[in-house]
Design a protein around this motif. Structure first.
Motif, PDB file in Angstrom:
ATOM      1  N   LEU A 288       0.860  -1.186   0.000  1.00  0.00           N
ATOM      2  CA  LEU A 288       0.000   0.000   0.000  1.00  0.00           C
ATOM      3  C   LEU A 288       0.893   1.232   0.000  1.00  0.00           C
ATOM      4  O   LEU A 288       1.887   1.278   0.724  1.00  0.00           O
ATOM      5  CB  LEU A 288      -0.903   0.030   1.241  1.00  0.00           C
ATOM      6  CG  LEU A 288      -2.145  -0.853   1.259  1.00  0.00           C
ATOM      7  CD1 LEU A 288      -2.888  -0.666   2.567  1.00  0.00           C
ATOM      8  CD2 LEU A 288      -3.072  -0.547   0.098  1.00  0.00           C
ATOM      9  N   PRO A 289       0.559   2.259  -0.777  1.00  0.00           N
ATOM     10  CA  PRO A 289       1.429   3.434  -0.864  1.00  0.00           C
ATOM     11  C   PRO A 289       1.372   4.353   0.359  1.00  0.00           C
ATOM     12  O   PRO A 289       2.361   4.987   0.704  1.00  0.00           O
ATOM     13  CB  PRO A 289       0.922   4.149  -2.116  1.00  0.00           C
ATOM     14  CG  PRO A 289      -0.509   3.726  -2.236  1.00  0.00           C
ATOM     15  CD  PRO A 289      -0.562   2.319  -1.728  1.00  0.00           C
ATOM     16  N   GLY A 290       0.217   4.441   0.996  1.00  0.00           N
ATOM     17  CA  GLY A 290       0.051   5.389   2.096  1.00  0.00           C
ATOM     18  C   GLY A 290       0.323   4.781   3.455  1.00  0.00           C
ATOM     19  O   GLY A 290       0.575   3.586   3.603  1.00  0.00           O
ATOM     20  N   ALA A 291       0.259   5.648   4.465  1.00  0.00           N
ATOM     21  CA  ALA A 291       0.489   5.206   5.838  1.00  0.00           C
ATOM     22  C   ALA A 291      -0.665   4.335   6.315  1.00  0.00           C
ATOM     23  O   ALA A 291      -1.823   4.530   5.932  1.00  0.00           O
ATOM     24  CB  ALA A 291       0.648   6.405   6.762  1.00  0.00           C
ATOM     25  N   ILE A 292      -0.362   3.366   7.175  1.00  0.00           N
ATOM     26  CA  ILE A 292      -1.388   2.512   7.780  1.00  0.00           C
ATOM     27  C   ILE A 292      -1.506   2.791   9.283  1.00  0.00           C
ATOM     28  O   ILE A 292      -2.207   2.084   9.993  1.00  0.00           O
ATOM     29  CB  ILE A 292      -1.114   1.024   7.525  1.00  0.00           C
ATOM     30  CG1 ILE A 292       0.246   0.590   8.086  1.00  0.00           C
ATOM     31  CG2 ILE A 292      -1.183   0.723   6.039  1.00  0.00           C
ATOM     32  CD1 ILE A 292       0.510  -0.902   7.965  1.00  0.00           C
ATOM     33  N   GLY A 293      -0.845   3.836   9.727  1.00  0.00           N
ATOM     34  CA  GLY A 293      -0.934   4.256  11.118  1.00  0.00           C
ATOM     35  C   GLY A 293      -0.111   5.507  11.304  1.00  0.00           C
ATOM     36  O   GLY A 293       0.741   5.841  10.475  1.00  0.00           O
ATOM     37  N   GLY A 294      -0.374   6.225  12.383  1.00  0.00           N
ATOM     38  CA  GLY A 294       0.399   7.435  12.640  1.00  0.00           C
ATOM     39  C   GLY A 294      -0.031   8.106  13.929  1.00  0.00           C
ATOM     40  O   GLY A 294      -1.061   7.765  14.519  1.00  0.00           O
ATOM     41  N   GLY A 295       0.777   9.058  14.357  1.00  0.00           N
ATOM     42  CA  GLY A 295       0.432   9.774  15.586  1.00  0.00           C
ATOM     43  C   GLY A 295       1.580  10.645  16.036  1.00  0.00           C
ATOM     44  O   GLY A 295       2.485  10.975  15.265  1.00  0.00           O
ATOM     45  N   GLY A 296       1.548  11.016  17.316  1.00  0.00           N
ATOM     46  CA  GLY A 296       2.610  11.854  17.844  1.00  0.00           C
ATOM     47  C   GLY A 296       2.203  12.521  19.142  1.00  0.00           C
ATOM     48  O   GLY A 296       1.144  12.260  19.706  1.00  0.00           O
ATOM     49  N   ARG A 297       3.085  13.403  19.589  1.00  0.00           N
ATOM     50  CA  ARG A 297       2.865  14.115  20.853  1.00  0.00           C
ATOM     51  C   ARG A 297       2.101  15.410  20.612  1.00  0.00           C
ATOM     52  O   ARG A 297       2.420  16.163  19.679  1.00  0.00           O
ATOM     53  CB  ARG A 297       4.217  14.397  21.525  1.00  0.00           C
ATOM     54  CG  ARG A 297       4.081  15.143  22.852  1.00  0.00           C
ATOM     55  CD  ARG A 297       5.322  15.067  23.690  1.00  0.00           C
ATOM     56  NE  ARG A 297       5.506  13.717  24.239  1.00  0.00           N
ATOM     57  CZ  ARG A 297       4.827  13.207  25.269  1.00  0.00           C
ATOM     58  NH1 ARG A 297       3.876  13.941  25.865  1.00  0.00           N
ATOM     59  NH2 ARG A 297       5.061  11.996  25.699  1.00  0.00           N
ATOM     60  N   TYR A 298       1.084  15.648  21.453  1.00  0.00           N
ATOM     61  CA  TYR A 298       0.275  16.871  21.335  1.00  0.00           C
ATOM     62  C   TYR A 298       0.026  17.429  22.730  1.00  0.00           C
ATOM     63  O   TYR A 298      -1.054  17.354  23.284  1.00  0.00           O
ATOM     64  CB  TYR A 298      -1.028  16.609  20.565  1.00  0.00           C
ATOM     65  CG  TYR A 298      -1.917  15.506  21.116  1.00  0.00           C
ATOM     66  CD1 TYR A 298      -3.044  15.817  21.877  1.00  0.00           C
ATOM     67  CD2 TYR A 298      -1.649  14.176  20.872  1.00  0.00           C
ATOM     68  CE1 TYR A 298      -3.875  14.826  22.379  1.00  0.00           C
ATOM     69  CE2 TYR A 298      -2.474  13.175  21.366  1.00  0.00           C
ATOM     70  CZ  TYR A 298      -3.581  13.505  22.120  1.00  0.00           C
ATOM     71  OH  TYR A 298      -4.395  12.502  22.618  1.00  0.00           O
ATOM     72  N   ASP A 299       1.061  18.040  23.305  1.00  0.00           N
ATOM     73  CA  ASP A 299       1.010  18.458  24.708  1.00  0.00           C
ATOM     74  C   ASP A 299       0.090  19.636  24.979  1.00  0.00           C
ATOM     75  O   ASP A 299      -0.338  19.836  26.117  1.00  0.00           O
ATOM     76  CB  ASP A 299       2.420  18.812  25.192  1.00  0.00           C
ATOM     77  CG  ASP A 299       3.281  17.578  25.421  1.00  0.00           C
ATOM     78  OD1 ASP A 299       2.712  16.476  25.507  1.00  0.00           O
ATOM     79  OD2 ASP A 299       4.511  17.719  25.500  1.00  0.00           O
ATOM     80  N   LYS A 300      -0.234  20.430  23.964  1.00  0.00           N
ATOM     81  CA  LYS A 300      -1.010  21.649  24.221  1.00  0.00           C
ATOM     82  C   LYS A 300      -2.512  21.467  24.063  1.00  0.00           C
ATOM     83  O   LYS A 300      -3.294  22.214  24.664  1.00  0.00           O
ATOM     84  CB  LYS A 300      -0.543  22.766  23.280  1.00  0.00           C
ATOM     85  CG  LYS A 300       0.876  23.243  23.544  1.00  0.00           C
ATOM     86  CD  LYS A 300       1.259  24.371  22.595  1.00  0.00           C
ATOM     87  CE  LYS A 300       2.685  24.854  22.843  1.00  0.00           C
ATOM     88  NZ  LYS A 300       3.069  25.923  21.901  1.00  0.00           N
ATOM     89  N   MET A 301      -2.950  20.509  23.259  1.00  0.00           N
ATOM     90  CA  MET A 301      -4.366  20.456  22.889  1.00  0.00           C
ATOM     91  C   MET A 301      -5.288  20.300  24.098  1.00  0.00           C
ATOM     92  O   MET A 301      -6.204  21.096  24.310  1.00  0.00           O
ATOM     93  CB  MET A 301      -4.641  19.338  21.897  1.00  0.00           C
ATOM     94  CG  MET A 301      -6.109  19.287  21.477  1.00  0.00           C
ATOM     95  SD  MET A 301      -6.576  17.790  20.636  1.00  0.00           S
ATOM     96  CE  MET A 301      -5.739  18.017  19.098  1.00  0.00           C
ATOM     97  N   ILE A 302      -5.069  19.253  24.897  1.00  0.00           N
ATOM     98  CA  ILE A 302      -5.960  19.006  26.030  1.00  0.00           C
ATOM     99  C   ILE A 302      -5.770  20.085  27.085  1.00  0.00           C
ATOM    100  O   ILE A 302      -6.734  20.545  27.715  1.00  0.00           O
ATOM    101  CB  ILE A 302      -5.727  17.597  26.599  1.00  0.00           C
ATOM    102  CG1 ILE A 302      -6.093  16.546  25.544  1.00  0.00           C
ATOM    103  CG2 ILE A 302      -6.543  17.382  27.875  1.00  0.00           C
ATOM    104  CD1 ILE A 302      -5.852  15.110  25.973  1.00  0.00           C
ATOM    105  N   THR A 303      -4.519  20.528  27.269  1.00  0.00           N
ATOM    106  CA  THR A 303      -4.244  21.600  28.224  1.00  0.00           C
ATOM    107  C   THR A 303      -5.038  22.850  27.883  1.00  0.00           C
ATOM    108  O   THR A 303      -5.700  23.444  28.755  1.00  0.00           O
ATOM    109  CB  THR A 303      -2.741  21.921  28.239  1.00  0.00           C
ATOM    110  OG1 THR A 303      -2.008  20.755  28.636  1.00  0.00           O
ATOM    111  CG2 THR A 303      -2.429  23.065  29.193  1.00  0.00           C
ATOM    112  N   GLU A 304      -5.005  23.268  26.630  1.00  0.00           N
ATOM    113  CA  GLU A 304      -5.724  24.478  26.212  1.00  0.00           C
ATOM    114  C   GLU A 304      -7.229  24.247  26.157  1.00  0.00           C
ATOM    115  O   GLU A 304      -8.009  25.167  26.409  1.00  0.00           O
ATOM    116  CB  GLU A 304      -5.204  24.935  24.841  1.00  0.00           C
ATOM    117  CG  GLU A 304      -3.764  25.417  24.897  1.00  0.00           C
ATOM    118  CD  GLU A 304      -3.193  25.739  23.530  1.00  0.00           C
ATOM    119  OE1 GLU A 304      -3.907  25.479  22.516  1.00  0.00           O
ATOM    120  OE2 GLU A 304      -2.052  26.233  23.458  1.00  0.00           O
TER     121      GLU A 304
END
Length: 402
Positions: A288-304
């Motif tokens: 498959l050419p595209g990603a089958i998973g992904g993510g990362g750190r998002y420290d500000k979203m829930i805080t804000e």
């Protein structure tokens, strides 16, 4: 009236749904091996909550399904599981002990253009942790990826990078603040563009040719080379990004998943809310050419989002269920596994057959009964077609001689 599905929504036949259920089952069991707990959030949300983290020109606002209830309140269907998760933390923070590890597999809706990989109704699968700011938990999430896809029989390659390092490298090239975000978007496509097209796109948004050349050089360096060149950099984002990546790489080596992981300095992930390390998963053999998973750190979203004076660092990953299904949909072993262990064919013994079926089910077997007065041959043909291993033909003589 024309009977049809809404474009971007699909029916799944039993053969297909069995594979989807298998995928979800493997993922759930893996999440729980790692101590992640299941939650469920509502599909219906207040529109202002869904729209709150985006400016009025953001495309996502046009993709929210909007409606009003009988009280004339503005509502919307959730378009992801992240904003509802932030709401979940806000409403339940006094009942939860941080760090809190959760997973959710549920439907989301987007009123956007339908194309391959983009539907209007689809199932999203997210795994998130709130309350931990270190790379140890990030490494655990990467090992979870390895464990889950190994159980599914899918070979993977995980790409990882730091958004802080990206911003720092771009600043180091003298790019003005207002051009950093569009520059990141172009850098994220570097593998898909020729060198000439890459430089052209950067100059088209206002970078000088020398800045574009310097960026091209910077984003072709290995992590080892970046550490060597920028170890004394005065740009804070570069120092923070290298620290994040070096810490993560130390954990990757310690838990023996290096063979699955690859530093990719151009990896951005599309969302601006990422604040640290980011990840994408690809099928290792190019099926498959595209990603089958992904993510990362998002420290500000829930805080804000909560905005109560506390800090809520967060990191999460997602699994592309549609892509995983595409990889496994032709697996005959998965699709042919029958849900029935035993088939009962009553010959004038319907009541007794129902009773017998229930008794056998209580022993843990899956049992079905012929209820349409078919001839024995047709019933046996059905069992062969459906790969049902055992059949009981039950007549009066069998009951009397039990």
């Amino acid at each position: 009236m024309k009977i049809q599905n809404v474009k971007g929504g699909y029916d799944f036949l039993p053969k297909e749904q069995k594979i989807r259920n298998y995928i979800n089952g493997v993922l759930k069991s893996t999440f729980e091996e790692y101590g992640y707990l299941p939650i469920e959030t509502p599909i219906l949300c207040y529109f202002d909550m869904l729209a709150g983290k985006y400016d009025e020109n953001n495309d996502i606002l046009n993709e929210i399904y909007k409606l009003k209830d009988q009280g004339n309140r503005n509502l919307g269907l959730r378009y992801d599981l992240t904003v509802p998760f932030a709401k979940f933390i806000a409403l339940n923070k006094n009942e939860l002990k941080l760090p809190f590890k959760r997973y959710e597999i549920n439907k989301v809706f987007r009123d956007g253009p339908v194309k391959v990989g983009r539907d209007r109704e689809f199932t999203q699968c997210d795994v998130d942790v709130v309350g931990l700011s270190n790379q140890m938990i990030e490494a655990e999430l990467l090992s979870l990826y390895v464990r889950a896809f190994t159980k599914l029989g899918i070979e993977i390659k995980i790409k990882y990078n730091s958004r802080n390092l990206m911003r720092g490298l771009i600043k180091n090239c003298g790019v003005e603040e207002q051009l950093i975000s569009p520059t990141i978007t172009i850098v994220d496509k570097i593998d898909k563009l020729s060198e000439e097209d890459f430089l052209k796109e950067l100059t088209n948004i206002g970078l000088s040719y020398n800045q574009a050349l310097k960026l091209l050089d910077s984003f072709n360096m290995s992590l080892e080379k970046l550490n060597e060149i920028f170890k004394n950099s005065e740009i804070g984002e570069i120092q923070k990004g290298l620290e994040e990546l070096n810490n993560l790489e130390d954990y990757i080596n310690a838990i023996n998943i290096k063979e699955y992981c690859e530093f990719t300095s151009s990896l951005a992930r599309g969302q601006d809310y990422y604040t640290g390390n980011v990840f994408e998963v690809y099928e290792a053999n190019g099926k498959l050419p595209g990603a089958i998973g992904g993510g990362g750190r998002y420290d500000k979203m829930i805080t804000e989002f909560i905005d109560d004076g506390e800090i809520y660092p967060a990191v999460g990953i997602s699994f592309g269920l549609t892509s995983i299904f595409e990889l496994l949909k032709n697996n005959e072993e998965l699709s042919s596994n029958n849900a029935i262990d035993l088939y009962i064919i009553p010959l004038g013994t319907e009541k007794y057959s129902l009773s017998l079926a229930n008794k056998i089910r209580e022993l843990g077997y899956k049992v079905d009964i012929e209820m349409n007065n078919k001839k024995i041959k047709k019933s046996l043909d059905y069992c062969n077609k459906e790969n049902i291993p055992f059949v009981i033909i039950l007549g009066e003589d069998e009951i009397n001689n039990k």
